[in-house]
Design a protein around this motif. Structure first.
Motif, PDB file in Angstrom:
ATOM      1  N   ASP A   1      -3.251   5.023  -1.333  1.00 58.34           N
ATOM      2  CA  ASP A   1      -4.173   4.046  -0.750  1.00 58.34           C
ATOM      3  C   ASP A   1      -4.655   4.472   0.629  1.00 58.34           C
ATOM      4  O   ASP A   1      -5.790   4.180   1.004  1.00 58.34           O
ATOM      5  CB  ASP A   1      -3.490   2.676  -0.628  1.00 58.34           C
ATOM      6  CG  ASP A   1      -3.081   2.109  -1.969  1.00 58.34           C
ATOM      7  OD1 ASP A   1      -3.927   2.113  -2.883  1.00 58.34           O
ATOM      8  OD2 ASP A   1      -1.912   1.679  -2.110  1.00 58.34           O
TER       9      ASP A   1
ATOM     10  N   ARG B   1     -10.767   7.498  -8.894  1.00 56.45           N
ATOM     11  CA  ARG B   1      -9.926   6.350  -9.235  1.00 56.45           C
ATOM     12  C   ARG B   1     -10.712   5.044  -9.189  1.00 56.45           C
ATOM     13  O   ARG B   1     -10.422   4.096  -9.919  1.00 56.45           O
ATOM     14  CB  ARG B   1      -8.726   6.289  -8.285  1.00 56.45           C
ATOM     15  CG  ARG B   1      -7.689   5.268  -8.704  1.00 56.45           C
ATOM     16  CD  ARG B   1      -6.342   5.494  -8.031  1.00 56.45           C
ATOM     17  NE  ARG B   1      -6.458   5.451  -6.591  1.00 56.45           N
ATOM     18  CZ  ARG B   1      -6.121   6.457  -5.783  1.00 56.45           C
ATOM     19  NH1 ARG B   1      -5.669   7.588  -6.292  1.00 56.45           N
ATOM     20  NH2 ARG B   1      -6.244   6.349  -4.478  1.00 56.45           N
ATOM     21  N   GLY B   2     -11.691   4.964  -8.285  1.00 57.20           N
ATOM     22  CA  GLY B   2     -12.570   3.801  -8.241  1.00 57.20           C
ATOM     23  C   GLY B   2     -11.964   2.544  -7.673  1.00 57.20           C
ATOM     24  O   GLY B   2     -12.431   1.446  -7.975  1.00 57.20           O
ATOM     25  N   GLN B   3     -10.944   2.680  -6.825  1.00 58.33           N
ATOM     26  CA  GLN B   3     -10.300   1.499  -6.247  1.00 58.33           C
ATOM     27  C   GLN B   3     -10.350   1.495  -4.723  1.00 58.33           C
ATOM     28  O   GLN B   3      -9.615   0.766  -4.074  1.00 58.33           O
ATOM     29  CB  GLN B   3      -8.842   1.430  -6.722  1.00 58.33           C
ATOM     30  CG  GLN B   3      -8.712   1.249  -8.231  1.00 58.33           C
ATOM     31  CD  GLN B   3      -7.271   1.229  -8.700  1.00 58.33           C
ATOM     32  OE1 GLN B   3      -6.335   1.326  -7.900  1.00 58.33           O
ATOM     33  NE2 GLN B   3      -7.076   1.093 -10.005  1.00 58.33           N
ATOM     34  N   GLY B   4     -11.227   2.312  -4.165  1.00 58.35           N
ATOM     35  CA  GLY B   4     -11.353   2.357  -2.711  1.00 58.35           C
ATOM     36  C   GLY B   4     -10.206   3.105  -2.061  1.00 58.35           C
ATOM     37  O   GLY B   4      -9.465   3.838  -2.712  1.00 58.35           O
TER      38      GLY B   4
ATOM     39  N   LYS C   1       0.826  -1.200   0.000  1.00 54.30           N
ATOM     40  CA  LYS C   1       0.000   0.000   0.000  1.00 54.30           C
ATOM     41  C   LYS C   1       0.867   1.260   0.000  1.00 54.30           C
ATOM     42  O   LYS C   1       2.025   1.244   0.412  1.00 54.30           O
ATOM     43  CB  LYS C   1      -0.937   0.008   1.218  1.00 54.30           C
ATOM     44  CG  LYS C   1      -1.938  -1.141   1.224  1.00 54.30           C
ATOM     45  CD  LYS C   1      -2.900  -1.019   2.377  1.00 54.30           C
ATOM     46  CE  LYS C   1      -3.858  -2.201   2.430  1.00 54.30           C
ATOM     47  NZ  LYS C   1      -4.756  -2.258   1.259  1.00 54.30           N
TER      48      LYS C   1
END
Length: 263
Positions: free
Chosen positions: A100, A147-150, A18
């Protein structure tokens, strides 16, 4: 482990792979402790920020030296300035290939009786501690949603968001605001897979506190703790790392007390 004299806990790769961004991480307190723990827990890259450029550069070099991680970057930022907040997030996104985890550690505290407090003293604490956390959270939410990746956001609040202490009305109000911000933002962010929680330390025995607070007050505060001591900065950082990791995958909108304080 002896709870009165704790031993530093080694990393267990909780953040393996991460990337992490931490504000106000160039001092000797919770921010730098969280940065060190993040690297020791296996993060692939980290950006730390601070308002003090010289201290920030030293912190970056120290992190690289102590951990061996090359992907350590620093950028100055005053979270009270929206342009600087946007620039910091953009910098971290570029350097890390996407953030992240965001840890909002920036805050400002002073001691002043409310009856003697001027508007600018009140507003300065609110603007850094509450509004700064809001600005960073808002900007990071926008980026993570796009970004759509949490992702994960961890805020630094305080038990003073729940409890009263003389000469801390401005700081307590700001930290209570951080708690409320955390809860409300978490509901919105859940829609696009982002978790938001906060850590509420009671007494943290970092060098800056020991230097600024009167010894008599520190003794009084330590006497309220079940362990008879303040938390080490790394103990608070451990809770932040837990909330940043997948071990807390079902937690959002929570304010976790990092405290042995008695009622």
């Amino acid at each position: 482990m002896d709870i009165h004299n704790p031993t530093y806990v080694p990393g267990h790769q909780l953040l393996a792979g991460k990337s992490v961004l931490i504000t106000a991480a160039a001092g000797a307190g919770i921010g730098f402790a969280a940065a060190l723990k993040a690297v020791q827990e296996g993060c692939r890259g980290i950006v730390i920020s601070d308002i003090h450029e010289g201290r920030l550069n030293e912190a970056v070099e120290m992190l690289k030296k102590e951990t061996g991680l090359d992907q350590v970057y620093g950028k100055t930022c005053n979270v009270a300035d929206e342009e600087q907040v946007q620039a910091l997030v953009a910098f971290a996104e570029e350097k890390l290939g996407g953030v992240d985890v965001l840890i909002n550690n920036a805050g400002l505290g002073t001691s002043k009786a409310l009856i003697d407090m001027a508007d600018d003293e009140w507003m300065k604490v609110i603007d850094v501690t509450l509004n700064g956390t809001m600005r960073m959270t808002r900007q990071m939410m926008k980026v993570m949603k796009a970004r759509g990746q949490g992702g994960v956001i961890v805020n630094n609040s305080s038990v003073l968001g729940w409890r009263a202490q003389k000469e801390q009305a401005h700081y307590a109000a700001a930290k209570a605001g951080v708690m409320a911000l955390t809860r409300c933002a978490a509901l919105e962010a859940a829609e696009f897979g982002v978790r938001i929680n906060s850590v509420a330390p009671s007494l943290c025995a970092h060098p800056m506190l020991k230097k600024s607070a009167p010894e008599a007050l520190l003794k009084q505060l330590e006497g309220r703790e079940a362990y008879g001591r303040g938390a080490e900065a790394w103990e608070v950082a451990n809770v932040m790392i837990f909330l940043a990791s997948d071990y807390s995958s079902y937690l959002t909108g929570e304010n976790i007390a990092c405290s042995s304080q008695q009622a």
